[in-house]
Design a protein around this motif. Structure first.
Motif, PDB file in Angstrom:
ATOM      1  N   VAL A   1      -5.944  -8.344   6.014  1.00  0.00           N
ATOM      2  CA  VAL A   1      -7.233  -8.301   5.156  1.00  0.00           C
ATOM      3  C   VAL A   1      -7.070  -9.696   4.525  1.00  0.00           C
ATOM      4  O   VAL A   1      -6.254  -9.920   3.730  1.00  0.00           O
ATOM      5  CB  VAL A   1      -7.674  -7.166   4.603  1.00  0.00           C
ATOM      6  CG1 VAL A   1      -8.731  -7.388   3.570  1.00  0.00           C
ATOM      7  CG2 VAL A   1      -7.875  -5.942   5.264  1.00  0.00           C
ATOM      8  N   ARG A   2      -8.229 -10.579   4.481  1.00  0.00           N
ATOM      9  CA  ARG A   2      -8.371 -11.709   3.606  1.00  0.00           C
ATOM     10  C   ARG A   2      -7.260 -12.354   3.648  1.00  0.00           C
ATOM     11  O   ARG A   2      -6.611 -12.801   2.405  1.00  0.00           O
ATOM     12  CB  ARG A   2      -8.460 -11.036   2.218  1.00  0.00           C
ATOM     13  CG  ARG A   2     -10.040 -10.698   1.816  1.00  0.00           C
ATOM     14  CD  ARG A   2     -10.668 -11.564   1.099  1.00  0.00           C
ATOM     15  NE  ARG A   2     -12.144 -11.113   0.636  1.00  0.00           N
ATOM     16  CZ  ARG A   2     -12.648 -11.220  -0.432  1.00  0.00           C
ATOM     17  NH1 ARG A   2     -12.087 -11.435  -1.662  1.00  0.00           N
ATOM     18  NH2 ARG A   2     -13.918 -10.794  -0.638  1.00  0.00           N
TER      19      ARG A   2
ATOM     20  N   GLN B   1      -4.207 -11.600   3.882  1.00  0.00           N
ATOM     21  CA  GLN B   1      -2.945 -10.806   3.483  1.00  0.00           C
ATOM     22  C   GLN B   1      -2.154 -10.639   5.041  1.00  0.00           C
ATOM     23  O   GLN B   1      -3.085 -10.267   5.987  1.00  0.00           O
ATOM     24  CB  GLN B   1      -3.368  -9.473   2.929  1.00  0.00           C
ATOM     25  CG  GLN B   1      -3.683  -9.834   1.520  1.00  0.00           C
ATOM     26  CD  GLN B   1      -3.226  -8.981   0.603  1.00  0.00           C
ATOM     27  OE1 GLN B   1      -2.859  -7.848   1.031  1.00  0.00           O
ATOM     28  NE2 GLN B   1      -3.253  -9.276  -0.747  1.00  0.00           N
TER      29      GLN B   1
ATOM     30  N   MET C   1     -10.512  11.160  -2.211  1.00  0.00           N
ATOM     31  CA  MET C   1     -11.064  10.414  -1.001  1.00  0.00           C
ATOM     32  C   MET C   1      -9.965  10.226   0.179  1.00  0.00           C
ATOM     33  O   MET C   1      -9.579   9.327   0.635  1.00  0.00           O
ATOM     34  CB  MET C   1     -11.213   8.796  -1.511  1.00  0.00           C
ATOM     35  CG  MET C   1     -12.535   8.953  -2.706  1.00  0.00           C
ATOM     36  SD  MET C   1     -12.075   7.420  -3.888  1.00  0.00           S
ATOM     37  CE  MET C   1     -11.936   6.010  -3.031  1.00  0.00           C
ATOM     38  N   PRO C   2      -9.851  11.526   0.739  1.00  0.00           N
ATOM     39  CA  PRO C   2      -8.901  11.626   1.794  1.00  0.00           C
ATOM     40  C   PRO C   2      -9.425  10.796   2.936  1.00  0.00           C
ATOM     41  O   PRO C   2     -10.586  10.582   3.431  1.00  0.00           O
ATOM     42  CB  PRO C   2      -9.204  13.155   2.218  1.00  0.00           C
ATOM     43  CG  PRO C   2     -10.411  13.691   1.778  1.00  0.00           C
ATOM     44  CD  PRO C   2     -10.609  12.668   0.756  1.00  0.00           C
ATOM     45  N   ASP C   3      -8.203  10.143   3.364  1.00  0.00           N
ATOM     46  CA  ASP C   3      -8.199   9.325   4.554  1.00  0.00           C
ATOM     47  C   ASP C   3      -6.695   9.339   5.496  1.00  0.00           C
ATOM     48  O   ASP C   3      -5.897   8.859   5.033  1.00  0.00           O
ATOM     49  CB  ASP C   3      -8.590   7.868   4.176  1.00  0.00           C
ATOM     50  CG  ASP C   3      -8.447   6.655   5.172  1.00  0.00           C
ATOM     51  OD1 ASP C   3      -8.974   7.426   6.493  1.00  0.00           O
ATOM     52  OD2 ASP C   3      -7.927   5.618   5.061  1.00  0.00           O
TER      53      ASP C   3
ATOM     54  N   ARG D   1      -9.650   4.930   7.897  1.00  0.00           N
ATOM     55  CA  ARG D   1     -10.248   3.881   7.211  1.00  0.00           C
ATOM     56  C   ARG D   1      -9.813   2.741   6.813  1.00  0.00           C
ATOM     57  O   ARG D   1     -10.292   1.578   7.045  1.00  0.00           O
ATOM     58  CB  ARG D   1     -11.088   4.597   5.983  1.00  0.00           C
ATOM     59  CG  ARG D   1     -12.043   3.808   5.292  1.00  0.00           C
ATOM     60  CD  ARG D   1     -12.815   4.434   4.053  1.00  0.00           C
ATOM     61  NE  ARG D   1     -13.595   3.657   3.414  1.00  0.00           N
ATOM     62  CZ  ARG D   1     -13.283   2.808   2.678  1.00  0.00           C
ATOM     63  NH1 ARG D   1     -12.023   2.734   2.056  1.00  0.00           N
ATOM     64  NH2 ARG D   1     -14.324   2.065   1.952  1.00  0.00           N
ATOM     65  N   ILE D   2      -8.347   2.971   6.314  1.00  0.00           N
ATOM     66  CA  ILE D   2      -7.625   1.772   6.040  1.00  0.00           C
ATOM     67  C   ILE D   2      -6.987   1.074   7.269  1.00  0.00           C
ATOM     68  O   ILE D   2      -6.345   0.122   6.945  1.00  0.00           O
ATOM     69  CB  ILE D   2      -6.537   2.229   5.126  1.00  0.00           C
ATOM     70  CG1 ILE D   2      -5.417   3.031   5.810  1.00  0.00           C
ATOM     71  CG2 ILE D   2      -6.751   2.540   3.911  1.00  0.00           C
ATOM     72  CD1 ILE D   2      -4.084   3.274   5.171  1.00  0.00           C
TER      73      ILE D   2
ATOM     74  N   VAL E   1      -5.526  10.569  -2.986  1.00  0.00           N
ATOM     75  CA  VAL E   1      -5.258  11.049  -1.793  1.00  0.00           C
ATOM     76  C   VAL E   1      -5.787  12.299  -1.389  1.00  0.00           C
ATOM     77  O   VAL E   1      -6.518  12.534  -0.439  1.00  0.00           O
ATOM     78  CB  VAL E   1      -3.800  11.391  -1.871  1.00  0.00           C
ATOM     79  CG1 VAL E   1      -3.118  12.219  -2.813  1.00  0.00           C
ATOM     80  CG2 VAL E   1      -3.146  11.606  -0.374  1.00  0.00           C
TER      81      VAL E   1
ATOM     82  N   GLY F   1      -2.001   7.135  -3.153  1.00  0.00           N
ATOM     83  CA  GLY F   1      -2.372   6.863  -4.160  1.00  0.00           C
ATOM     84  C   GLY F   1      -3.169   7.928  -5.202  1.00  0.00           C
ATOM     85  O   GLY F   1      -3.251   9.154  -4.370  1.00  0.00           O
TER      86      GLY F   1
ATOM     87  N   ARG G   1       0.920  -1.025   0.020  1.00  0.00           N
ATOM     88  CA  ARG G   1      -0.075  -0.073   0.021  1.00  0.00           C
ATOM     89  C   ARG G   1       0.827   1.064  -0.130  1.00  0.00           C
ATOM     90  O   ARG G   1       1.766   1.178   0.599  1.00  0.00           O
ATOM     91  CB  ARG G   1      -0.721   0.039   1.276  1.00  0.00           C
ATOM     92  CG  ARG G   1      -1.978   0.947   1.265  1.00  0.00           C
ATOM     93  CD  ARG G   1      -3.126   0.492   0.626  1.00  0.00           C
ATOM     94  NE  ARG G   1      -4.489   1.200   0.705  1.00  0.00           N
ATOM     95  CZ  ARG G   1      -5.666   1.172   0.154  1.00  0.00           C
ATOM     96  NH1 ARG G   1      -5.824  -0.046  -0.231  1.00  0.00           N
ATOM     97  NH2 ARG G   1      -6.564   2.043  -0.007  1.00  0.00           N
TER      98      ARG G   1
ATOM     99  N   PRO H   1      -8.096  -1.400   8.946  1.00  0.00           N
ATOM    100  CA  PRO H   1      -8.197  -2.982   8.663  1.00  0.00           C
ATOM    101  C   PRO H   1      -6.937  -3.336   8.106  1.00  0.00           C
ATOM    102  O   PRO H   1      -6.539  -4.647   8.445  1.00  0.00           O
ATOM    103  CB  PRO H   1      -9.337  -3.327   8.046  1.00  0.00           C
ATOM    104  CG  PRO H   1     -10.235  -2.158   8.166  1.00  0.00           C
ATOM    105  CD  PRO H   1      -9.309  -0.851   8.288  1.00  0.00           C
ATOM    106  N   LEU H   2      -5.997  -2.926   7.303  1.00  0.00           N
ATOM    107  CA  LEU H   2      -5.005  -3.162   6.713  1.00  0.00           C
ATOM    108  C   LEU H   2      -3.846  -3.517   7.601  1.00  0.00           C
ATOM    109  O   LEU H   2      -2.838  -4.392   7.457  1.00  0.00           O
ATOM    110  CB  LEU H   2      -4.467  -2.254   5.453  1.00  0.00           C
ATOM    111  CG  LEU H   2      -5.646  -1.862   4.451  1.00  0.00           C
ATOM    112  CD1 LEU H   2      -4.827  -1.007   3.324  1.00  0.00           C
ATOM    113  CD2 LEU H   2      -6.161  -3.218   3.537  1.00  0.00           C
TER     114      LEU H   2
END
Lengths: 696, 696
Positions: free
Chosen positions: B632-633, B635, B601-603, B624-625, B598, B595, B573, B627-628
């Motif tokens: 996740v899944r 990973q 969709m600011p986070d 928001r990210i 940026v 990305g 990421r 969980p990464l």
């Protein structure tokens, strides 16, 4: 069978009538006499000659005439007996107050069903059991045992409150009455064993004097009736605000233990309400908060706010609240600013927000001039007047009268925010909706304008018929892709290959690389089993992949049904479209951002089928990834129209009764600047339908 | 120079004293006499022998003694003259009420500065100008002209309200008094020309009887004093709740036109408040909402709620509200359930939420048994009692007394939600905090527990010293990477190459592909000029890229300063880390998802330097990210620790005064399961620092 005998009976009997006006069997008699009921009231009490001064009868059979409505204020087996008697006599409406029926379990539900059957055969309807009763202050038919009509003096008015819960029928009543708002209808339907909350709402909303309908729901027993209510409300321009409780997972569990309500995915309720123009309130505060604004009959054309206060700090707080809530601050054109400048003292700002300063102390007429001047501006949709402090020197009656006069002269919506009760009372007397703080005022206005906008675009309609439960059968990817393609989803070019030659021929025709995957309904999670090969661009790679996958399927002990060759599609973003049947609301389609974070960082929106392209386009704008549909950093916008058409096709497929598709999972839908292509799909059908199709 | 003479003067003179107790110059005299001030009151009015029955003096010089405090209630040039006189006489505290100074522009600010200088030379302090005055109901020193102390009768109590705005000093006062809460301090500091709102707060928070401090701020003139206030408050365990208005973009513009306040990025205020344990209220409603909970002195240890009501619907609504707000529903252990079962009727649920049903009508003592039983459960942190309706048969005084007794016996926090005023009054009399709806009650409880948790982890501290403005100079990527690497950020292996040979040698050592980019401070947007080449893995590709880039730099008309060769880093990421100096709060670091979205969709999250790894880890959890960072899944989780260390290094670099770095942009920071590597950076330094460094 009309519900009029519940709301406007010509005569009412009370079985279990009590001489004590504070008992359950006594209170309705007291209410019927106190609140202006014009018809006959027949107390039934075998032990007394009179009840609360009225002649009492030993039984329903002894009455001089058959009453329109009977209040059944007895408990236990007496309930069923009385229902039977009522039905036999030709009573039209029975209200069963006792609890201990359907809410206690299957046996209670069985008794309810029996009573309903008895009633229907005789042309009678039942409200309850477990109903606190119905109250119509328009006709005086107050067939209720709620204590609240003593606590808060009734006054006939434009609001109707209808609830399954007894408490939540009178909570909004009490809050509205405390604010001086009249309530005509205050009904609690209890267990909804026959007449349900939505059916009663559909009747009440036709009352020409009802201007606002408030609902409290713990379950949605009859979405079709609720949609009918919404359709009548739209026709009559009556706003509906509803609490559907159990909106959180924990709340839903609590609701189930309270009423045995069937759980449904909460946002389906949101979608259904939105479609029907019903504003969903979070709780009792939200349910009544904006009542005055609705009752003014205002029709705001936009969300541009002007703020006027004698305190600069109030101006700042109101602007903060407005921007936070999503209202816009109106921008006065120069001519209006000039006019305001001529009205205001030199040091005051003629811009929005208008700080009229302490000059209000020396010029009490400022509101009478500022409001009409700013009101002439077409860029202003509504006003917030803020008066943070009170005290000698401030001529509140004058300010209130000036504001009221502006409203009466056809001025735009105005609300007051004032923490002091005395200031609020002065303005309320002049017909201005009042709030304690800027936040309260702005939140009410925001709800109001958002709801009016929702009402304007709503299209009330019953949900599609829910399908009976059936065992499900997952189709393999090839058949899944074929089904969604037939419905109108663009799918990647693909072919089911049972020989390497077939796959070779597919590769030859391919414009680029291809993908080869196991294809079997028995292996829905092929990626997890390593049964997908990407980037195949040569015969060698194809042959190797083919052999690997055949061996892989064999290792899983599954029969070989072929491999799916598929063009490898490029695009900008992977989306997902899912569809399923809700047991209450029928076909629902979910559109969302895809990729590996599809569950961990969900970003999706749910639509109830049927829906059109405009609705999907609106829904896509609510996604976090919405900017991608407008183009980001010079990249071309993603093709929202193509996504919309795919979603509509999935919705259509779910509505097709012949195919009897029960769920669809398009994942991913690869979206680019020009198109949206499904490259994988999993469709589940009712097993019966598969059997039928297979037999054909 | 202590501020005690403002809060507890032994004598007060009023210049511009009026015999009319409803005038600005008359009201303070009235208040000093009515509200128990024990010291001397000296009206100054050359035209009268007495003022409001007190002996009047023609001038300050005529007084029998030098007053501690002087209220200057005259306007215009009289203000400066009076300040000069006060200073000459040895007055310690002057309150200037007149407006028309700093808020009107530079000339007003100049006069303020002169008065301040005069005062400081003489050891005097000034509150105002444009101050409504100060009111201390503990000493009776009510040196204020607010009308609100007539509208709402004062009562000394544990709350202090301090505000720049006059209106917003008395709005919370009025709202609290309407709820029967005593207020000791109610101060409006106006233009803050000398004593500012934060400095006064630091003094007031030391008053041992103050248990809750409420602030209204339109600007933050003195973050260091506010941090000092927070430190004392933490020591004394006094919660601070503050409105900082102008929190939205539109609100900020409105605030600037109101007070000329300097705009600061609003979330820096959030970060500063959070660090200092100050709860930020959105508006006046939030400011006072939970006051009773704070004043109880409760120390909740968690956020697990138990709900008790005689209405199942209230239970559901309360659970909805709790889950929505982020409280947890306590789960009773079997022993507690058994005990509750023995107390409750058979059809009532012994689970949480506890629906005690209409049994309350026949057993008025239920609360006296249910609360202690559930209160013994260590899984419950606090209670919400909901009573939706009132009326005959409900023994509210008993319920209230039982609940109050539970509290007095050391029971856990309990609040009441009841829409009927009569029910609320009964419980309030017994010391139970009361609210109209479940939403209100739950929101107040949530704020309270969240704030107590914030207070527990806060580390009050002044922001780093802000740097004086300076012309900025952007460094080229090579120097930027060197600077951040020296500070501790892991950067990709890189080399500035001025010959193709140098680049060849870099490629030879590379573990994989490399990137070649133009490197010049004059070309900060190299990607947009096509001056970045990726995926270089051969000498041919390198030579071609080298030639292209040299030609590209030439085409831009820029001198060739070399090309930057850089290892092409793989990761999961792309994040970004930015840092800059806020003019008020000093170094701030922003960490966010990167990305192309940026900006769209600011986070991201902002931290004020200095901060430690634990703080960054907490902050990353709000993204928001997030969980990464947990994986996740299947990973592997992204390396949050590496991100934190990079952010800390950037913060450290910003704090380094020698380098005088003014902004840092690390974009992207490529994050994997084990590491976070900066592959591009842009650092700006104060031009003077560069000059200094260059000279070395």
């Amino acid at each position: 069978m009309s519900l009029a005998p519940f709301l406007s009976p010509e005569s009412v009997a009370i079985v279990g009538a009590s001489d004590n006006p504070d008992k359950i069997g006594g209170r309705p008699i007291r209410y019927l006499r106190e609140f202006g009921f014009k018809g006959d009231v027949f107390p039934i009490n075998p032990g007394r000659d009179t009840v609360q001064g009225l002649k009492a009868y030993a039984s329903l059979a002894d009455l001089p005439k058959v009453p329109d409505a009977v209040i059944i204020a007895v408990a236990g087996t007496g309930v069923v007996d009385t229902v039977n008697t009522c039905a036999a006599l030709g009573v039209k409406a029975a209200i069963v107050m006792a609890s201990g029926f359907g809410e206690t379990g299957p046996e209670g539900k069985r008794i309810e069903a029996e009573m309903r059957e008895t009633a229907h055969k005789a042309g009678m309807r039942i409200v309850g059991p477990n109903s606190q009763g119905l109250a119509n202050f328009g006709t005086g038919a107050v067939l209720s045992f709620s204590t609240m009509f003593i606590e808060a003096q009734p006054e006939d008015g434009p609001v109707a409150c209808i609830s399954q819960s007894g408490a939540m029928s009178v909570v909004p009543y009490g809050m509205l009455r405390a604010r001086g708002i009249g309530v005509r209808h205050c009904h609690a339907t209890g267990n909804d064993s026959d007449v349900n909350v939505a059916e009663l709402a559909a009747e009440v909303v036709q009352d020409p004097d009802v201007k606002l309908l408030l609902l409290y729901l713990e379950s949605l027993p009859d979405p079709a009736a609720l949609a009918r209510t919404a359709a009548i409300a739209k026709e009559r321009d009556v706003p509906i605000i509803a609490v559907k409780s159990g909106r959180t997972a924990a709340g839903s569990r609590a609701a189930q233990s309270h009423t045995g309500a069937i759980a449904t995915e909460d946002r389906i309720v949101d979608a259904f309400f939105a479609k029907n123009g019903i504003w969903r309130a979070k709780g009792m505060r939200d349910l009544v908060r904006a009542a005055e604004l609705y009752l003014k009959g205002w029709k705001p054309v936009g969300r541009r706010l002007a703020v006027i206060s004698n305190s600069g700090a109030t101006c700042v707080l109101a602007v903060d609240a407005a921007e936070h809530a999503g209202l816009e601050m109106a921008e006065f054109p120069p001519a209006i600013e000039d006019e305001l400048r001529s009205i205001l003292p030199g040091f005051a700002s003629p811009r929005n927000p208008v700080d009229i300063t302490a000059a209000l102390l020396t010029d009490s007429g400022l509101f009478s001039r500022v409001l009409p001047a700013a009101g002439r501006d077409t860029s202003v949709d509504m006003f917030l007047v803020g008066i943070p402090v009170s005290g000698k020197g401030y001529d509140f009656p004058r300010f209130a009268a000036d504001t009221g006069a502006f409203l009466k002269d056809g001025g735009k919506p105005v609300v007051l925010a004032a923490p002091q009760a005395s200031v609020r009372e002065a303005f309320a007397r002049e017909g201005v909706p009042v709030f304690e703080t800027e936040d309260d005022a702005v939140e009410a206005m925001t709800q109001f304008v958002n709801h009016r906008a929702l009402m304007a675009r709503s299209r009330p309609g019953a949900p599609a018929a829910a399908r009976p439960p059936a065992p499900l059968e997952g189709l393999d990817e090839n058949r899944s892709l074929q089904l969604i393609a037939a419905a109108g989803v663009t799918v990647a070019r693909h072919r089911l290959c049972t020989t390497l030659d077939a796959a070779r021929s597919f590769l030859e025709d391919a414009p680029g690389k291809i993908v080869l995957k196991a294809c079997s309904a028995a292996i829905p999670h092929k990626s997890e089993h390593g049964l997908v090969r990407l980037n195949i661009d040569s015969e060698e790679a194809l042959a190797s992949a083919y052999a690997d996958l055949v061996a892989g399927v064999e290792r899983l002990g599954q029969p070989f049904e072929g491999l799916l060759a598929c063009d490898q599609v490029k695009g900008e973003r992977e989306l997902v479209i899912g569809g399923y049947h809700d047991p209450v609301f029928g076909p629902a389609v979910v559109i969302g951002d895809g990729g590996i974070t599809v569950e961990a960082m969900p970003d999706n929106v749910l639509l109830l089928s049927p829906f059109d392209e405009a609705e999907v386009m609106d829904a896509l704008q609510t996604l976090r990834i919405a900017p991608l549909f407008r183009g980001v950093r010079g990249q071309p916008p993603l093709d929202a129209g193509a996504v919309a058409r795919a979603a509509i096709a999935v919705g259509k497929l779910l509505c097709d009764e012949t195919a009897d598709v029960r769920s669809v999972d398009v994942n991913p839908l690869i979206v680019s600047a020009s198109g949206a292509i499904a490259v994988d799909a999993l469709v589940e059908v009712a097993a019966t339908a598969t059997a039928r199709a297979a037999a054909q």
